[in-house]
Scaffold this active site. Sequence first.
Site, PDB file in Angstrom:
ATOM      1  CB  CYS A  61      -0.915  -0.002   1.223  1.00 26.68           C
ATOM      2  SG  CYS A  61      -2.063   1.398   1.239  1.00 26.68           S
ATOM      3  CE  LYS A 107      -1.331  -6.676  -5.058  1.00 25.18           C
ATOM      4  NZ  LYS A 107      -0.999  -5.240  -5.024  1.00 25.18           N
TER       5      LYS A 107
END
Length: 395
Positions: free
Chosen positions: A125, A165
């Site tokens: 993010c 991720k």
Amino acid sequence: MPTPVPPLQIGPHTVRPPVVLAPMAGITNAPFRTLCRHFAGGGAFGGGEAKDGASGGKGLFVSEMITTRALVERNDKTMQLIRFDASETPRSIQLYGVDPATVGKAVRMIAEEGLADHIDLNFGCPVPKVTRKGGGSALPYKRNLLRAILREAVSGAGDLPVTMKMRKGIDDDHLTYLDAGRIAVEEGVTSIALHGRTAAQHYGGTADWEAIARLKEHVPEIPVLGNGDIWSARDALRMVRETGCDGVVVGRGCLGRPWLFADLVAAFEGRPDDVAQPSLREVADVMVRHATLLGEWIGDESKGVVDFRKHVAWYLKGFAVGSEMRKRLAITSSLAELRAGLDELDLDQPWPAGADGPRGRTSGNNRVVLPDGWLKDPYDCAGVDEEAEQDTSGG
């Protein structure tokens, strides 16, 4: 690519074909996952059960980002976000956290209470409210902290597979993805997804697919999934062909296009020409269905329609709909109002040329907000404290 792409193995779960819905805050809630699974399973635009059953049965669909502190404290909003439909399998939760102890508690809670079947960790993010506290795409720069978090997560997960991720790094001068990939392998992470951009790029520019290929070569022990600039099923096939990655993660490409998963399944099963091109009438039906599902999930029709508003422009991209009508549809507050507005359009419009392509955020952000002194030492974990754990979910 004339032959089907091999399935992806994530712990005990076989993901066939190897396509994954990327976690997106405020987007990949249960209603949106339901739509994507419907189309992945061969479901029609007019509704009805997917050919492979209510679950869709194909691909992997991950929840939006869940904050570990909020989960451990059983925040009401967070507990709603981790609710899965009975037909969802495997149930996948993405966690965000910066404190190893809190991440460990959250993972053990999921495992012990049977809240999910797969855990993904967010280190990608790029938004300032996350990176300024050392989280998301800022965290892998601190190698020892990353290792500690992964170790706690894997040990606490028991039999549940843990994946991660991430992005390439903070910026071109502070790339972390190769070191992070090696640490992940050493700590028992099951697979890695790489978004081929740095945090500084945000969502601008072009995704670096060569970095995905380099990561695949660097960590041959586990599957590597590619993410970034997949707007069509052919993009996904090209990524696999050019990078050698084991599967793809699709985010912005499915905004206003949940049927992209039908295209992805067809392409990865060896049918790349089997592409959905719905008319505006079919798109309108999906829009109403999406808003209806949101209202049912929230428990309030009006709130569901309000939450749906952000999807309107994505669904209508490329169609001949005037700006005033677009604005009107984006401020509706009931299903009847939404349906009435859509019925005023020329619903016989065919799928427009150029309707594919970038959606969602596309601008770059050259300044990454980081904690003071974050870049001084890539191993020292000083500067991360309990306040870095957000008290609510999202991202």
